[in-house]
Design a protein around this motif. Structure first.
Motif, PDB file in Angstrom:
ATOM      1  N   LYS A  78       0.716  -5.539   9.440  1.00  0.00           N
ATOM      2  CA  LYS A  78       2.140  -5.675   9.126  1.00  0.00           C
ATOM      3  C   LYS A  78       2.841  -6.392  10.286  1.00  0.00           C
ATOM      4  O   LYS A  78       2.615  -6.068  11.451  1.00  0.00           O
ATOM      5  CB  LYS A  78       2.747  -4.292   8.876  1.00  0.00           C
ATOM      6  CG  LYS A  78       4.164  -4.381   8.341  1.00  0.00           C
ATOM      7  CD  LYS A  78       4.468  -3.305   7.338  1.00  0.00           C
ATOM      8  CE  LYS A  78       5.895  -3.394   6.884  1.00  0.00           C
ATOM      9  NZ  LYS A  78       6.183  -2.585   5.724  1.00  0.00           N
ATOM     10  N   ASP A 109       0.842  -1.208   0.000  1.00  0.00           N
ATOM     11  CA  ASP A 109       0.000   0.000   0.000  1.00  0.00           C
ATOM     12  C   ASP A 109       0.875   1.256   0.000  1.00  0.00           C
ATOM     13  O   ASP A 109       0.564   2.251  -0.659  1.00  0.00           O
ATOM     14  CB  ASP A 109      -1.014   0.000   1.150  1.00  0.00           C
ATOM     15  CG  ASP A 109      -0.422  -0.329   2.520  1.00  0.00           C
ATOM     16  OD1 ASP A 109       0.786  -0.621   2.603  1.00  0.00           O
ATOM     17  OD2 ASP A 109      -1.181  -0.298   3.511  1.00  0.00           O
ATOM     18  N   GLY A 110       2.015   1.191   0.700  1.00  0.00           N
ATOM     19  CA  GLY A 110       2.935   2.326   0.663  1.00  0.00           C
ATOM     20  C   GLY A 110       3.478   2.523  -0.749  1.00  0.00           C
ATOM     21  O   GLY A 110       3.680   3.656  -1.205  1.00  0.00           O
ATOM     22  N   ASN A 142      -1.556  -5.182  -0.763  1.00  0.00           N
ATOM     23  CA  ASN A 142      -1.495  -5.627   0.623  1.00  0.00           C
ATOM     24  C   ASN A 142      -1.614  -4.404   1.530  1.00  0.00           C
ATOM     25  O   ASN A 142      -0.642  -3.701   1.778  1.00  0.00           O
ATOM     26  CB  ASN A 142      -0.162  -6.359   0.841  1.00  0.00           C
ATOM     27  CG  ASN A 142       0.009  -6.795   2.277  1.00  0.00           C
ATOM     28  OD1 ASN A 142      -0.955  -6.808   3.051  1.00  0.00           O
ATOM     29  ND2 ASN A 142       1.229  -7.126   2.637  1.00  0.00           N
ATOM     30  N   ASN A 164      -1.588  -3.230   4.641  1.00  0.00           N
ATOM     31  CA  ASN A 164      -1.285  -3.360   6.070  1.00  0.00           C
ATOM     32  C   ASN A 164      -1.226  -1.979   6.722  1.00  0.00           C
ATOM     33  O   ASN A 164      -0.875  -1.856   7.889  1.00  0.00           O
ATOM     34  CB  ASN A 164       0.011  -4.150   6.291  1.00  0.00           C
ATOM     35  CG  ASN A 164       1.179  -3.600   5.481  1.00  0.00           C
ATOM     36  OD1 ASN A 164       1.226  -2.407   5.206  1.00  0.00           O
ATOM     37  ND2 ASN A 164       2.104  -4.458   5.112  1.00  0.00           N
ATOM     38  N   GLN A 219       0.756   0.242   6.651  1.00  0.00           N
ATOM     39  CA  GLN A 219       2.066   0.739   7.056  1.00  0.00           C
ATOM     40  C   GLN A 219       3.042   0.667   5.902  1.00  0.00           C
ATOM     41  O   GLN A 219       2.933  -0.172   5.019  1.00  0.00           O
ATOM     42  CB  GLN A 219       2.625  -0.119   8.197  1.00  0.00           C
ATOM     43  CG  GLN A 219       1.949   0.102   9.520  1.00  0.00           C
ATOM     44  CD  GLN A 219       2.520  -0.812  10.588  1.00  0.00           C
ATOM     45  OE1 GLN A 219       1.811  -1.666  11.110  1.00  0.00           O
ATOM     46  NE2 GLN A 219       3.798  -0.642  10.908  1.00  0.00           N
ATOM     47  N   ARG A 220       4.012   1.546   5.978  1.00  0.00           N
ATOM     48  CA  ARG A 220       5.154   1.450   5.066  1.00  0.00           C
ATOM     49  C   ARG A 220       6.395   1.303   5.919  1.00  0.00           C
ATOM     50  O   ARG A 220       6.333   0.596   6.930  1.00  0.00           O
ATOM     51  CB  ARG A 220       5.181   2.640   4.122  1.00  0.00           C
ATOM     52  CG  ARG A 220       4.881   3.993   4.753  1.00  0.00           C
ATOM     53  CD  ARG A 220       4.969   5.101   3.727  1.00  0.00           C
ATOM     54  NE  ARG A 220       4.357   6.344   4.156  1.00  0.00           N
ATOM     55  CZ  ARG A 220       4.827   7.164   5.066  1.00  0.00           C
ATOM     56  NH1 ARG A 220       5.947   6.878   5.689  1.00  0.00           N
ATOM     57  NH2 ARG A 220       4.209   8.291   5.366  1.00  0.00           N
TER      58      ARG A 220
HETATM   59 MG   LIG Z   1       2.360  -1.519   3.642  1.00  0.00          MG
END
Ligand SMILES: [Mg+2]
Ligand SMILES: Cc1ncc(C[n+]2csc(CCOP(=O)(O)OP(=O)(O)O)c2C)c(N)n1
Length: 892
Positions: free
Chosen positions: A396, A234-235, A262, A264, A266-267
């Motif tokens: 994540k 997603d990042g 995906n 989550n 978060q990156r």
């Molecule tokens: Mg991510």
């Protein structure tokens, strides 16, 4: 992000709302979703007519797209698949932890795969079809940082040894290792697509899916339902390339393409959208681009709660939280979830009243629930008419617990302490004792265990193992001498540019009975710039739907002809997209077993400089084909100005190890290079590709002198020897591309006015000379006692007397970098600095690379050597009209 799904209570009566909802439910039940949708659509139209200002939204509620009632039965053994997945989780973690114990900071990622494991395992067990004799197979772009999980699976499959896992990120160790990320160059039998430079693979996947259609529409491969899957973070979607071509995918109705994001949340550093909702943002972008969007947000445990929520309060609440809150919530205790999530409304609290805190803590997210993921994948492969994106919500570092689950530091977690290891082991039921597990051994159940048998059976049913790279194309047969002959003969005085010469060759290649149909001309809206518009008519522009309109220029000879079997990929203004097509076409020899030969021609400034990372990916992928940097040369492209004037690309081509870069001056040089390139890539199967700069300056193309083919390919040959080799004053002049003509003019001036006899060399490739010189030097260093190897440049100049002067349309560093293998000092002229929109003559004066400056540089070298008086040099500067105090182009 605003909560677009919330209702605003302007005195709204809940009972009234309930009635509306119930009547919709009854329509849904009696007449189905299409009718219900139609009614809603009519309501919307009616509301608009009545002046109700409905806000635009491309979003749907923060809920699963596929309702429970439409969920298919899960066809696998869910418990067994969970056990297999747990083993893979363990081995993936073990690989990273072990590698970092052996070598501190060797790197690796645990948490990306930990969050994506279910997405991949559902794919491996039920969807990814391998390449077989009968079926071309699906194509899967794996998210680069998930590589440990893919290796761990291959280990269970018996495809990778424990030894290789042990050497994860230490490929140079005996027995070999595993590359950090998907690298077809380093692991050519395994990985097909390099994905870790984020943003490249989503765009490459789109063009791959489109190229597959191109091959089908042109009859080069059978029509199949093979899919292209791209797994991305997603990042990663923040990279402009990631979403940059999504409208192409929908415009082309690429229902052979599936993105799995995906989510989550978060990156690397923290949340992707702490203050917003990345899933809703992506949904609106993709829906706006007319993709089929499937959200997989909530796991099955939520279904009964949602069922009880007849008022839609829970879905409304789900849409209210920003991602930063969700990140915290998913790793919190059940009591915390009850208080902070359900506690916002007593009615919500009531919904979960019967559930203990432990049950609230165990409410899974959709991306961790195989049933939900299976439903989404199945819907995606069955969807027709547009590409699909699956937005799957995950955590994540799932399963890492205190070691990083959902934490901001999780991306770089590579070490687990003993407690954390035991905890992970227990959570996933790995049969290792407390003592054993802290050693983090790789664990593979016996070959005849149900796990291994199941895993193998699933892969067998899907045709074999994935990922797997293999080359099945047959070498092409002919040498095509006849094709190139005309260009060896010169233009008989006619002034043509090297671009025109190249286009002439391309036209002939397209007509060749063996390879004509394999040629893939690619242009980013520059065909007219390069005089290629005749191809529009002769071979047509590819369009998956043919031509639905009568082109405005239909009455002209070279009209804009689009056709379903068109051969030209006219990509519009996208060098990145064109490069992605180049990569798809240039790797078809492996992906499809088809030897397509791409020729991608573009404004040279917008290649290595603008899309250098795609070129690097092409190199990594062992792409074959020809890149043509058109309108090249800082001073040769007149009139355009600094953004277009390329004096860089040959320098930027240096780092790419398998690119052979040429700056040819004459048609026959191009012919020799292309002919040999086709032989090396498509007959000998070498993993190289070519970069040729072609120019738009017209001049007569001479016939090919004898015995120069080898020199052209190796990087230099003597084009015109001095008329009077016995002269006292001698020089060797080096020119490339259009600047070779300046060297030839300088040769005449030097001879006529100053009594200097100069040989003129065409340097076709400084890169080739550089590579060769380094190779010889390296060999000599390592074999001191043996007969030294002599660099090709040194060999060429062994008996070449006089001072040495080079002029290039590129940076001075290009000639200078090979000067150490020359017998004497080199004066290197080049075009460092910003370009100008000016005429060629003015530009060459400004950058000091024209015949006059070559003359002066030669005289200066002779003066430095004590061969001529200073007065001669001074007079020449005056006679040639050079202002010694002119501004320095490098800084002006
Ligand atoms: Mg991510
Ligand atoms: C072009 C590029 N920039 C930066 C990185 C470094 N990098 C590697 S992973 C990562 C974070 C990935 O986050 P996301 O895409 O959300 O994937 P996740 O691991 O969360 O699934 C970053 C910044 C990279 N690999 N490529």
């Amino acid at each position: 992000m605003d909560n677009e799904t919330s209702t605003q209570h302007h005195g709204l009566d809940d009972v009234e709302v309930q009635e509306w909802l119930e009547s919709l439910d009854s329509v849904l039940e009696s007449s189905g979703p299409e009718v219900a949708a139609e009614i809603l659509e009519r309501l919307r139209a009616h509301a608009t007519v009545e002046g109700i200002d409905l806000p635009f939204t491309a979003n749907t509620p923060y809920a699963n797209t596929i309702p429970v009632r439409l969920e298919p039965l899960f066809p696998g053994d869910q418990e067994l698949e969970r056990r297999i997945k747990s083993l893979i989780r363990w081995n993936a973690l073990a690989m990273v932890v072990r590698a970092n114990r052996v070598e501190h900071n060797i790197g690796g990622h645990i948490s990306t795969y930990a969050s994506a494991a279910t997405l991949y395992e559902v794919g491996f067990n039920h969807f990814f079809r391998a390449r077989t004799e009968e079926f071309e197979g699906d194509t899967v772009y794996f998210q680069g940082h998930a590589a440990p999980g893919i290796y761990a699976r291959a280990f269970l499959e018996g495809r990778l040894s424990a030894q290789r896992l042990e050497n994860f990120r230490r490929e140079l160790k005996p027995g070999g290792g595993l590359s950090s990320y998907p690298h077809p160059w380093l692991m050519p039998d395994f990985w097909e697509f390099p994905t870790v430079s984020m943003g490249l693979s989503p765009l490459m996947a789109i063009y791959q899916a489109r190229f597959n259609r191109y091959l089908e529409d042109r009859g080069l491969k059978p029509v199949t339902d093979a899919k292209v899957w791209a797994f991305i973070g997603d990042g990663e979607t923040d990279e402009p390339e990631s979403l940059g071509a999504i409208t192409l995918a929908s415009r082309e109705r690429l229902d052979n393409l599936i993105f799995v994001v995906n989510c989550n949340l978060q990156r690397l550093d923290g949340p992707v959208r702490g203050n917003g909702q990345i899933i809703q943002e992506l949904e609106s972008a993709f829906r706006g681009a007319r993709w089929n969007v499937i959200k997989v947000l909530w796991g099955s445990e939520w279904d009964p709660i949602l069922e009880r929520d007849t008022e839609g309060l829970l879905v409304k609440r789900m849409g209210e939280l920003v991602d930063g809150e969700y990140q915290k919530l998913v790793v919190s205790s059940g009591a915390y979830v009850r208080e902070h999530f359900f506690g916002s409304d007593p009615r919500l609290l009531q919904l979960v009243e019967p559930l203990p805190d432990e049950a609230l803590r165990r409410l899974r997210l959709g991306g961790h629930d195989p049933r939900k993921v299976y439903a989404a994948f199945k819907a995606a492969v069955e969807h027709k008419g547009s590409p699909t994106v699956i937005l799957a919500r995950t955590i994540k570092g799932y399963g890492l617990g205190e070691a990083g689950e959902g934490k901001n530091v999780t991306h770089q977690q590579k070490k687990l302490n003993e407690d954390e290891l035991r905890e992970f082991r227990s959570r996933f039921g790995i049969p290792l004792s407390d003592e054993d597990c802290i050693e983090v051994p790789f664990y593979r159940p016996a070959e005849d265990s149900v796990e291994i048998q199941y895993l193998r059976a699933r892969r067998e049913a899907l045709g074999g193992y994935v990922p797997k790279r293999s080359v099945r194309s047959k070498p092409i047969a002919a040498d095509h001498d006849e094709l190139f002959k005309e260009f060896f003969d010169g233009s008989e005085g006619r002034e043509v540019s090297t671009t025109m010469a190249f286009v002439g060759m391309l036209r002939k290649l397209l007509k060749d009975p063996e390879i004509g149909k394999l040629i893939v001309p690619i242009v980013p809206d520059e065909a007219r710039t390069f005089g290629m518009e005749s191809l529009f008519r002769t071979v047509g522009i590819y369009s998956s739907i043919g031509q639905k309109y009568e082109p405005v220029d239909v009455n002209t000879l070279l009209y804009y002809k689009e056709a379903k079997d068109g051969q030209v990929l006219e990509e519009g203004i996208t060098e990145a997209g064109s490069m992605a097509s180049f990569i798809a076409a240039g790797t078809a020899y492996a992906t499809h077993g088809i030897n397509t030969i791409p020729f991608f021609i573009y404004y040279s400034m917008f290649g290595f400089q603008r899309i250098g990372d795609f070129i690097w990916a092409a190199a990594d992928m062992r792409t074959r084909g020809f890149l043509l940097g058109g309108t090249a040369g800082r001073t040769t492209l007149s009139g355009e100005g600094l953004q277009h004037q390329d004096g860089n690309s040959h320098v930027l081509a240096l780092p790419v190890p398998n690119v052979r870069a040429y700056d040819p001056a004459f048609a026959y040089e191009i012919a020799v290079i292309i002919q040999d390139g086709i032989r090396r890539m498509y007959k000998e199967g070498e993993s190289i590709f070519y970069y040729l700069t072609v120019m738009n300056e017209p001049y007569a193309m001479p016939p090919m002198p004898g015995n120069v083919k080898d020199g052209i390919l190796k990087g230099m040959y003597r084009f015109r020897a001095a008329a009077n080799p016995k002269a006292k004053l001698r020089a060797q002049l080096f020119g490339s591309g259009a600047i070779l003509n300046e060297a030839l003019r300088a040769q005449e001036i030097l001879e006529g006015k100053y009594g200097v006899a100069a040989d003129v060399w065409s340097v076709t490739s400084y890169k080739a000379l550089y590579t060769d010189g380094n190779e010889a030097e390296r060999w000599n260093r390592l074999h001191a006692g043996e007969k030294p190897r002599v660099p090709y440049v040194t060999q060429c100049l062994a008996d070449a007397p006089g001072v040495l002067v080079a002029a290039s349309d590129y940076l001075k560093t290009l000639p200078n970098m090979v000067s150490r293998w020359m017998p004497r000092r080199l004066a290197g002229l080049g075009t460092d600095g910003f370009g100008r929109s000016e005429s060629r003559a003015s530009l060459r004066d400004f950058f000091e690379v024209d015949a006059r400056f070559i003359t002066i540089a030669t005289l200066h070298e002779l003066f430095t050597d004590g061969k001529i008086e200073r007065s001669i040099l001074d007079k020449a500067i005056k006679d040639l009209g050079i202002n010694p105090d002119k501004s320095n182009p490098v800084v002006s």
